[in-house]
Write a protein that holds these residues in place. Structure first.
Motif, mmCIF file in Angstrom:
data_model
loop_
_atom_site.group_PDB
_atom_site.id
_atom_site.type_symbol
_atom_site.label_atom_id
_atom_site.label_comp_id
_atom_site.label_asym_id
_atom_site.label_seq_id
_atom_site.Cartn_x
_atom_site.Cartn_y
_atom_site.Cartn_z
ATOM 1 N N SER A 75 11.171 7.697 0.464
ATOM 2 C CA SER A 75 9.962 6.896 0.629
ATOM 3 C C SER A 75 9.432 6.425 -0.724
ATOM 4 O O SER A 75 9.000 5.279 -0.868
ATOM 5 C CB SER A 75 8.900 7.700 1.369
ATOM 6 O OG SER A 75 7.767 6.911 1.615
ATOM 7 N N TYR A 104 9.081 2.580 -1.966
ATOM 8 C CA TYR A 104 7.820 2.069 -2.477
ATOM 9 C C TYR A 104 8.023 1.425 -3.850
ATOM 10 O O TYR A 104 7.521 0.328 -4.116
ATOM 11 C CB TYR A 104 6.782 3.188 -2.564
ATOM 12 C CG TYR A 104 5.477 2.737 -3.158
ATOM 13 C CD1 TYR A 104 4.645 1.863 -2.462
ATOM 14 C CD2 TYR A 104 5.076 3.162 -4.413
ATOM 15 C CE1 TYR A 104 3.449 1.428 -3.006
ATOM 16 C CE2 TYR A 104 3.890 2.737 -4.962
ATOM 17 C CZ TYR A 104 3.075 1.874 -4.264
ATOM 18 O OH TYR A 104 1.896 1.441 -4.802
ATOM 19 N N ARG A 106 9.770 -1.879 -3.415
ATOM 20 C CA ARG A 106 8.844 -2.903 -2.906
ATOM 21 C C ARG A 106 7.906 -3.383 -4.001
ATOM 22 O O ARG A 106 7.575 -4.562 -4.078
ATOM 23 C CB ARG A 106 8.046 -2.351 -1.727
ATOM 24 C CG ARG A 106 8.885 -2.186 -0.474
ATOM 25 C CD ARG A 106 8.072 -1.685 0.672
ATOM 26 N NE ARG A 106 7.123 -2.711 1.094
ATOM 27 C CZ ARG A 106 6.024 -2.469 1.787
ATOM 28 N NH1 ARG A 106 5.709 -1.238 2.127
ATOM 29 N NH2 ARG A 106 5.216 -3.440 2.128
ATOM 30 N N ARG A 107 7.446 -2.460 -4.851
ATOM 31 C CA ARG A 107 6.567 -2.854 -5.960
ATOM 32 C C ARG A 107 7.308 -3.746 -6.953
ATOM 33 O O ARG A 107 6.756 -4.722 -7.442
ATOM 34 C CB ARG A 107 6.029 -1.619 -6.685
ATOM 35 C CG ARG A 107 5.086 -0.768 -5.901
ATOM 36 C CD ARG A 107 3.710 -1.315 -5.897
ATOM 37 N NE ARG A 107 3.193 -1.407 -7.256
ATOM 38 C CZ ARG A 107 1.925 -1.508 -7.549
ATOM 39 N NH1 ARG A 107 1.043 -1.512 -6.580
ATOM 40 N NH2 ARG A 107 1.536 -1.611 -8.787
ATOM 41 N N HIS A 134 3.744 5.008 2.793
ATOM 42 C CA HIS A 134 4.858 5.667 2.114
ATOM 43 C C HIS A 134 4.587 7.150 1.923
ATOM 44 O O HIS A 134 5.482 7.896 1.531
ATOM 45 C CB HIS A 134 5.150 4.983 0.782
ATOM 46 C CG HIS A 134 5.748 3.624 0.949
ATOM 47 N ND1 HIS A 134 7.084 3.426 1.148
ATOM 48 C CD2 HIS A 134 5.180 2.388 0.987
ATOM 49 C CE1 HIS A 134 7.328 2.134 1.285
ATOM 50 N NE2 HIS A 134 6.186 1.481 1.186
ATOM 51 N N SER A 158 0.837 -1.196 0.000
ATOM 52 C CA SER A 158 0.000 0.000 0.000
ATOM 53 C C SER A 158 0.875 1.250 0.000
ATOM 54 O O SER A 158 1.842 1.335 0.751
ATOM 55 C CB SER A 158 -0.889 0.010 1.237
ATOM 56 O OG SER A 158 -1.534 1.254 1.360
ATOM 57 N N PRO A 159 0.537 2.230 -0.805
ATOM 58 C CA PRO A 159 1.322 3.465 -0.823
ATOM 59 C C PRO A 159 1.005 4.377 0.362
ATOM 60 O O PRO A 159 1.702 5.364 0.570
ATOM 61 C CB PRO A 159 0.914 4.127 -2.141
ATOM 62 C CG PRO A 159 -0.440 3.598 -2.423
ATOM 63 C CD PRO A 159 -0.471 2.208 -1.859
#
Length: 160
Positions: free
Chosen positions: A135, A139, A142-143, A82, A78-79
């Protein structure tokens, strides 16, 4: 032990920690009681509590609700966090350095540090930008790491 938890509502360590916090608070209050500026400090503390509870909390709770609605169920990861974390860091830095960022108390700051306070706005903006950039990079990483991995149903996730 179960009876204590049922009667108190939490574990015994919670009561000990709370008692320790009250002891430290009492010690600080006794130390400040003799100060000539104790009344002003109490007034500032009460003002800060009121400003937070009546102004700041509703503002950032509303912003969080708007952010949640805007992002919806955006997937994993989830953003939301972030965005929350760098916003919290930028907001706390702004509150701590508020007089310097707004250019208030220039003479006091100059006398205490020997530095011109005008650079604080630029530095706060740079640090805030760096927090959001780091951040965003985390993100994105992680994606990318999540892409191609099987999800909970066993199917592979695809890129967006």
């Amino acid at each position: 032990m179960a009876e204590f938890r049922r009667a108190y509502g939490a574990a015994p360590w919670h009561l000990l920690l709370l008692a320790g916090c009250f002891a430290v608070t009492g010690w600080i209050a006794l130390r400040l009681a003799g100060e000539a500026s104790a009344g002003r400090m109490l007034l500032w503390f009460l003002g800060a509590v009121i400003a937070h509870d009546l102004v700041l909390f509703p503002v950032y709770a509303s912003l969080d609700r708007v952010l949640r609605r805007a992002l919806g169920r955006a997937g994993t990861p989830s953003p939301l966090n972030h965005v929350r974390l760098p916003a919290l860091g930028a907001g706390l830095l702004f509150l701590v350095y508020l007089p310097g960022i707004l250019g208030l108390g220039d003479g006091t700051y100059l006398a205490a540090s020997g530095l011109a306070p005008r650079v604080l706005l630029g530095r706060w903006l740079a640090v805030s930008g760096a927090l959001f950039a780091v951040s965003a990079l985390l993100y994105a990483a992680r994606r990318l790491a999540r892409r191609g991995r099987p999800d909970e149903t066993g199917t592979r996730t695809s890129g967006d």
